[in-house]
Write an enzyme that holds these catalytic residues in place. Structure first.
Site: not given
Lengths: 236, 236, 236, 236
Positions: B108, B110, B133, B173, B227
């Site tokens: 997580h 910001h 991709d 958020h 890849y």
């Protein structure tokens, strides 16, 4: 490993060194994220080029794990690094080397400002003298192409052959640049992002002043012939 | 501390090492400010995960002060670092681990461009091949949720279950990303900011060219299977 | 130098150390250019504060050349560093210390995004949860004031007294932040630029989704009381 | 090499040291790409100045390879570094030194935000106090000029003579700055990009609040006379 004789082997070693080190410029200028982006360099005097391995961290790139390919993009068996896969853009690089004999280096990134122009399919207009110096006019757009066959390579070659610009913005994809060697192609990758950013910012604020074509020509010719410590050849 | 037996203890040690080190990528890519943002990683073979402590400087993060939690987000008593509080987002991470068994890492941040899309509640459209991709289409929005109970975790799981994207922009958020392990989730956090920025810049300049769905599918399938140095599994 | 007795002298030494070191965060986060910006910290238990000298390179800041002032902004004669002039913003800092006894640190920068809002005299609307956490609502504007007398200090105090925000954007000038100590004020300076940037980017792309006031209140209260390793006091 | 006598030789050595080191500020603040940009400094007490060589990597700049020129821009034969070509902007620098005797340093970059204003031929309006401090009003535009003869130098001198600003944005080209010495000109180059960026961002968000002329005058006069550790002279 001396399958190619001492002269070519020495050239391969020099190109491995250059290509590995030049990847550091892509991170230094913030042109790449994670393992994206790739630099390759032609081996002078041989039908070979050296390219980055696929999906390896920038911090772990070194001359020994660069990958040696023939001009069809095939990995040379038994060469240093050949246990890994080459960059997923290898087919595009090899296509350029096969069709543009004057090209000694190719670079691909998804640098943000250049890719933003590519997502609109819009050439960057030549409104700053640094662009006239470096690219001799607008930076063009190449057609949309799916990775994995020759369509990207063809798009690059069709757009840049006979063009002053060493950079093409492949539509919805990002910039490819070419140069007389790997360092020159990396310079073009750095400069195309720089001008993509400056012209983007300029246009956000209002109308741009065009540079007269005669002034663009004069700037381009001067820069190609006078700038730096020795004359530079243009790419055919 | 060998409450879990030598095999699990060794796995915990490896995940502590990975999670502590991977936080360095968040600062390197400028995705976090001050003590914000967090990475966690599931311990393979155990109902445990490792997460960043709350409000500790990035420079002071180390394997020993990462916090070991059970899948309800409870700190394992007596484990290294257990004298501190875990990240204030621990409830969201644990909810994801409980409900998405294929997920081995959660991140997580910001990060500015991704959070800007989140503040408008607007999914990022898929107009660059790097997005096809990596995320297989648009990056979706999750519902507005207040921190502190299960609503964030639920929003992540509801949005990402069965979705190609490993990133969700929680409204007002910021981004949460998942991956097969902590490194894969960190990669998704880096890439979601990269595409959020590029598409933001692209749209500032005018109309975007959409990528046909068939091309998006082809790019996504190829990238997931070809890849890098070995095939990667998709997340169920 | 023990004019203040061993306890206060020790406190001065600690604040000198903190204030000198914390200037490094301003450069690390790109909040300042050349010698601009300044951090000060109150000396606990004394009517003194420590502030950056005027016009000195960031690389040369050290505990010994920080400047010790009384609460009227006068340099303490004979103290370490007193042969130099204190920051040209010293009057504003001292005004804040005199009128806001709960404030232990003050920071001023011209960080680009925050100053951009200031040049329009526009408060930053609270549309991201990180802003609700950190500032408890919008970041307000302070009146236009010329440097050199008390008008800047008065503007800061009038705006922030009784306000949840620890940051004020002085019109046409830039952000000032306060905190319980110098570190807390530096955190506010880092975070105000971060939210100024994110909300700027968000609004460039279209309409913002407001956060309901009840959710803002809940986020602010939780963050002030729960986040981190120990409860944090709010500033009166 | 003591063609100029010990006093001038010592001055040359000091300026070589300063000019080489100050180029590091251009990269640190992100004002230049690849080998672009240049700093020069006048040798006090002699009709000489020191300037960067053309097309050399920033990492390789050192006092010994800086180039010593006379005020017509001619390289002093046999001086250290004289085997290389001086910056391609040497004619512009020398023109400034010949026509503005108070100028001791000149800097040129293509920094992105300043060049963006230049591509529109638009002066930067003075809406932030830092601009009033540093430049005393708007940063002006110089006429379009092709590199290689005196037209750039003339444009700089015509625009800045008698002007408060130490920076001019040459149309479609980029900023040139002057100062009492090389360091002062580098400061102006850093600050002009900083204010170009802040005012660009400010205007993207809506209408700017002008600063009254009397306040601009007061800020400029104060900053020139009070700021820093000693009074600074203005340039005539």
């Amino acid at each position: 490993m001396s399958a190619f004789g001492p002269t070519v082997d020495a050239a391969i070693a020099r190109v491995r060194e250059d290509v590995a080190r030049l990847h550091g410029e892509l991170t230094r200028y913030g042109l790449v994220a994670w393992t994206g982006g790739n630099v390759s360099g032609r081996v002078p005097g041989a039908d070979l080029f050296v390219i980055k391995p696929s999906g390896v961290d920038y911090a772990n790139l070194a001359p020994d794990n660069m990958i040696l390919c023939d001009l069809d993009g095939g990995v040379i068996p038994g060469s240093s690094g050949s246990e890994r896969s080459p960059s997923s853009d290898t087919a595009a690089h090899s296509y350029v080397y096969r069709h543009m004999p004057g090209v000694g280096g190719v670079v691909h990134t998804h640098s943000a400002y250049a890719t933003a122009w590519a997502a609109r399919g819009e050439a960057i207009p030549c409104v700053i003298t640094a662009m006239a110096d470096e690219f001799g006019g607008p930076v063009p757009i190449g057609t949309f192409a799916i990775i994995g066959d020759d369509t990207i390579g063809r798009g690059i070659v069709e757009t840049l052959t006979g063009h002053r610009s060493r950079a093409v913005l492949m539509q919805n994809h990002g910039p490819f640049t070419i140069g007389k060697d790997a360092r020159d192609a990396v310079k073009a990758a750095v400069m195309v992002e720089d001008v993509a950013r400056t012209v983007h910012l300029a246009r956000q604020g209002g109308e741009l002043i065009p540079i007269p074509q005669a002034a663009i020509d004069s700037l381009f010719n001067r820069y190609q012939n006078v700038y730096g410590q020795a004359p530079q050849g243009t790419l055919s």
